[in-house]
Design a protein around this motif. Sequence first.
Motif, short mmCIF file in Angstrom:
data_model
loop_
_atom_site.label_atom_id
_atom_site.label_comp_id
_atom_site.label_asym_id
_atom_site.label_seq_id
_atom_site.Cartn_x
_atom_site.Cartn_y
_atom_site.Cartn_z
N ARG A 21 67.02 4.88 41.32
CA ARG A 21 67.21 3.44 41.07
C ARG A 21 68.67 3.00 41.22
N GLY A 22 69.59 3.93 41.28
CA GLY A 22 71.00 3.57 41.42
C GLY A 22 71.67 3.40 40.07
N LEU A 23 72.65 2.52 40.01
CA LEU A 23 73.44 2.30 38.80
C LEU A 23 72.59 1.58 37.75
N LEU A 24 72.53 2.17 36.55
CA LEU A 24 71.73 1.59 35.46
C LEU A 24 72.56 1.45 34.20
N GLY A 25 72.53 0.27 33.59
CA GLY A 25 73.10 0.11 32.27
C GLY A 25 72.14 0.65 31.23
N GLU A 26 72.68 1.16 30.13
CA GLU A 26 71.83 1.77 29.12
C GLU A 26 72.45 1.63 27.73
N SER A 27 71.60 1.56 26.73
CA SER A 27 72.02 1.55 25.33
C SER A 27 71.13 2.53 24.58
N TRP A 28 71.74 3.53 23.94
CA TRP A 28 70.99 4.54 23.22
C TRP A 28 71.32 4.50 21.74
N GLN A 29 70.30 4.47 20.91
CA GLN A 29 70.50 4.72 19.48
C GLN A 29 70.72 6.22 19.31
N THR A 30 71.64 6.59 18.44
CA THR A 30 71.97 7.99 18.25
C THR A 30 71.57 8.44 16.84
N ASP A 31 70.69 9.45 16.78
CA ASP A 31 70.29 10.08 15.52
C ASP A 31 70.73 11.54 15.56
N ILE A 32 71.12 12.09 14.40
CA ILE A 32 71.53 13.48 14.36
C ILE A 32 70.86 14.20 13.20
N VAL A 33 70.67 15.52 13.36
CA VAL A 33 70.18 16.40 12.30
C VAL A 33 71.14 17.58 12.23
N LEU A 34 71.61 17.88 11.02
CA LEU A 34 72.57 18.96 10.78
C LEU A 34 71.89 20.08 10.01
N THR A 35 72.08 21.32 10.45
CA THR A 35 71.50 22.49 9.79
C THR A 35 72.62 23.37 9.26
N GLY A 36 72.48 23.80 8.02
CA GLY A 36 73.50 24.67 7.43
C GLY A 36 73.14 25.12 6.03
N LYS A 37 74.03 25.90 5.45
CA LYS A 37 73.84 26.40 4.09
C LYS A 37 74.57 25.50 3.10
N LEU A 38 74.12 25.52 1.85
CA LEU A 38 74.77 24.73 0.82
C LEU A 38 76.14 25.31 0.48
N ASN A 39 77.12 24.44 0.27
CA ASN A 39 78.46 24.89 -0.14
C ASN A 39 78.58 24.86 -1.66
N ASP A 40 79.80 25.05 -2.16
CA ASP A 40 80.02 25.10 -3.61
C ASP A 40 79.70 23.77 -4.30
N LEU A 55 82.68 20.69 14.21
CA LEU A 55 82.15 20.37 12.90
C LEU A 55 82.49 21.46 11.89
N PRO A 56 82.33 21.19 10.59
CA PRO A 56 82.65 22.17 9.56
C PRO A 56 81.97 23.52 9.79
N ALA A 57 82.64 24.60 9.39
CA ALA A 57 82.17 25.96 9.68
C ALA A 57 80.81 26.26 9.06
N GLU A 58 80.49 25.63 7.93
CA GLU A 58 79.22 25.91 7.26
C GLU A 58 78.00 25.37 8.02
N LEU A 59 78.23 24.53 9.02
CA LEU A 59 77.12 24.03 9.81
C LEU A 59 76.69 25.06 10.86
N GLU A 60 75.39 25.33 10.92
CA GLU A 60 74.87 26.33 11.84
C GLU A 60 74.36 25.72 13.14
N ALA A 61 73.93 24.46 13.07
CA ALA A 61 73.39 23.81 14.26
C ALA A 61 73.45 22.31 14.09
N VAL A 62 73.49 21.62 15.21
CA VAL A 62 73.43 20.17 15.20
C VAL A 62 72.45 19.73 16.29
N SER A 63 71.59 18.79 15.95
CA SER A 63 70.63 18.24 16.90
C SER A 63 70.95 16.77 17.11
N VAL A 64 71.01 16.35 18.37
CA VAL A 64 71.32 14.96 18.72
C VAL A 64 70.11 14.36 19.44
#
Length: 292
Positions: free
Chosen positions: A20-39, A135-144
Amino acid sequence: MKLFVKNLTHVDLSYFDTERGLLGESWQTDIVLTGKLNDESMICDFSIVKKHIKKWLDDHIDHMLAIPAEHVGSSLTKLTNDRVSFRFDHSKENPDDSRRFQCDAPAQAICVLPMAKITPDAAAKWVESQILNLLPAELEAVSVRFSPEKIDGAEYQYSHGLKKHAGNCQRIAHGHRSTVGIYADGIRNDAMEKDWADRWKDIYLGTQEDLDKFIEEDGRRYHCFSYTSQQGLFELMIDSNQVYMLDCDTTVESLSAHIANVLAQENPGTHIEAHGFEGIGKGAISDHKVSL
């Protein structure tokens, strides 16, 4: 344990679609963070993570032209230390398609994606690979997750550039996915909205004073735009079939006024109110009426 942030930010960009060629786009961004609990019995500080990810998106993809660098039709050439040229030749994949596209711009305006076809899912996976180490070291994964706005009525995708803008809107090829609201004598008019969305389907909205010249190649006509803004020199060559010209800047205020004025001229005696959107949830309202 996982944390989620819905609607962290909106990413407005243009990307090059190989069909289709050049396309304008707008994306909503959601994230999920995986990790262990800190102190503090937390995975991480929400505010810090949100700030880091939003800044990264602002710096690396938002208000940029995203290009499918691994497609056979793509080529990216370094012009100077801080300026590049992106060119796409459709004939490399389809010999019967003579279209081509070119954008020469400061490197900061081009997002180079290591893929042959750009999709929201593929772009999100690329972002994930880039940001985890920030991202902080305690985070194991991030999903976008990138997702277009769910629009019930008419919508269109447009690209443009605002050379007078002090921020990243000055980039010649960035864009938005937008809905439109049109009221005729106070009543929402679905037919007018659909008609306007058809007029601006996959469109580049060009400003007359930025038009440099026309080029004819292989039976095709191209609009060539050029301007210098605070970030540098921007140049764009695009198939004329994908261009809609205006005598004004392509701010959302000017676009809503243009829609109202054109429809009022086409429908004399009817009061037209146009709600023009610039991506998700923001825009401008204009109205106009031409006497019989």
